[in-house]
Write a protein that holds these residues in place. Structure first.
Motif, short mmCIF file in Angstrom:
data_model
loop_
_atom_site.label_atom_id
_atom_site.label_comp_id
_atom_site.label_asym_id
_atom_site.label_seq_id
_atom_site.Cartn_x
_atom_site.Cartn_y
_atom_site.Cartn_z
N LEU A 160 53.29 6.70 23.48
CA LEU A 160 52.22 5.96 24.14
C LEU A 160 50.92 6.76 24.12
CD1 LEU A 160 51.20 3.55 25.69
CD2 LEU A 160 52.01 4.61 27.81
N LYS A 161 50.99 8.04 24.43
CA LYS A 161 49.80 8.88 24.41
C LYS A 161 49.19 8.90 23.01
CE LYS A 161 48.31 13.68 25.21
NZ LYS A 161 48.76 15.02 25.65
N ALA A 162 50.02 9.10 22.01
CA ALA A 162 49.53 9.17 20.63
C ALA A 162 48.91 7.84 20.20
CB ALA A 162 50.67 9.56 19.69
N THR A 163 49.55 6.74 20.58
CA THR A 163 49.04 5.42 20.19
C THR A 163 47.69 5.13 20.81
OG1 THR A 163 51.27 4.53 19.91
CG2 THR A 163 49.51 2.94 20.27
N LEU A 164 47.53 5.40 22.10
CA LEU A 164 46.27 5.12 22.78
C LEU A 164 45.13 5.99 22.26
CD1 LEU A 164 47.45 4.58 26.48
CD2 LEU A 164 46.53 2.88 24.90
N ILE A 165 45.40 7.27 22.03
CA ILE A 165 44.36 8.15 21.50
C ILE A 165 43.98 7.72 20.09
CG2 ILE A 165 43.89 10.51 20.74
CD1 ILE A 165 45.30 11.52 23.19
N ASP A 166 44.97 7.29 19.30
CA ASP A 166 44.68 6.83 17.95
C ASP A 166 43.83 5.57 17.98
OD1 ASP A 166 45.23 6.77 14.96
OD2 ASP A 166 46.05 4.84 15.56
N LEU A 167 44.15 4.63 18.86
CA LEU A 167 43.35 3.40 18.97
C LEU A 167 41.93 3.72 19.39
CD1 LEU A 167 45.89 0.98 20.70
CD2 LEU A 167 44.94 0.74 18.40
N ALA A 168 41.78 4.62 20.37
CA ALA A 168 40.44 4.96 20.85
C ALA A 168 39.63 5.68 19.79
CB ALA A 168 40.55 5.84 22.11
N SER A 169 40.26 6.60 19.06
CA SER A 169 39.53 7.45 18.13
C SER A 169 39.30 6.80 16.77
CB SER A 169 40.29 8.77 17.93
OG SER A 169 40.44 9.46 19.16
N ASN A 170 40.26 6.00 16.31
CA ASN A 170 40.21 5.51 14.94
C ASN A 170 39.92 4.03 14.79
OD1 ASN A 170 40.88 8.12 13.92
ND2 ASN A 170 43.02 7.72 14.41
N LEU A 171 40.08 3.25 15.85
CA LEU A 171 39.80 1.83 15.75
C LEU A 171 38.66 1.39 16.65
CD1 LEU A 171 43.29 0.11 15.44
CD2 LEU A 171 41.59 0.49 13.67
N LEU A 172 38.68 1.86 17.91
CA LEU A 172 37.65 1.42 18.85
C LEU A 172 36.30 1.97 18.46
CD1 LEU A 172 37.16 -0.28 21.33
CD2 LEU A 172 37.60 1.73 22.74
#
Length: 209
Positions: A160-172
């Motif tokens: 979950l931590k990895a997924t949220l940070i990835d979404l914030a950093s690479n998609l958002l």
């Protein structure tokens, strides 16, 4: 609508608590749907960007359904986000045809994306946001002990931590791509260096590096 988005941007200068963050995420998901729908024919590229933004926020809403945390600001950001999402749905159909207002709307929303991404990364890494998990416990009933499943909030780790940070950093709010050297740049640089090394009056051919 623009004023509510502007107010949301201001309130996101502070990290929202987990509940407020989830409301903000859902408000931006709902808000993105309207320009994606309204600009389909007049600005297909813009509509596609808004549609992608909506999908990103939908994923964030889904991934944060089990997070909690009371540290952070309260409902000011959440309230303004909800107002913005409600107001854009009530705008006339041609409300987004003014290029000036549309660009301003895009700039404000991009700033919101940046601050939401920062809030997610900061809240996760500084342990302001926690994830809900099932833990095994014991319950004493009528003098007998039995195993029960209890809900607890634990520090956010793992997928979950990895997924949220990835979404914030690479998609958002992805980092801008590094500038690539234009074609022929290396050859031009070599020619320039060779010219510098070829002294005036020297009849010998230049040495290519």
């Amino acid at each position: 609508m623009l004023q509510a988005q502007h107010n949301l941007r201001i309130h996101l200068r502070s990290i929202p608590n987990a509940h407020s963050l989830r409301v903000v995420l859902d408000s931006q998901r709902r808000l993105s749907h309207e320009p994606a729908r309204r600009l389909t024919f007049s600005d297909p590229a813009g509509a596609a960007r808004w549609a992608q933004r909506g999908l990103t926020y939908a994923r964030l809403v889904q991934q944060t359904r089990d997070i909690g945390g009371n540290v952070g600001t309260g409902g000011l950001a959440a309230g303004q986000g909800s107002i913005a999402a409600s107001r854009i749905q009530k705008l006339p159909h041609d409300a987004l045809t003014d290029p000036t207002h549309t660009r301003q709307f895009e700039r404000i929303s991009a700033d919101i994306d940046e601050r939401v991404a920062h809030a997610l990364r900061y809240g996760i890494t500084q342990r302001l946001y926690f994830q809900r998990a099932n833990v095994l416990g014991l319950q004493n009933r009528d003098g007998t002990l039995e195993h029960v499943i209890r809900k607890r909030f634990i520090p956010m780790t793992g997928p979950l931590k990895a997924t949220l940070i990835d979404l914030a950093s690479n998609l958002l709010r992805p980092q801008p791509p590094r500038d690539l050297p234009r074609p022929g740049a290396a050859e031009s640089r070599i020619d320039f260096q060779a010219a510098l090394h070829h002294r005036r009056g020297d009849t010998r051919p230049s040495q290519m590096l």
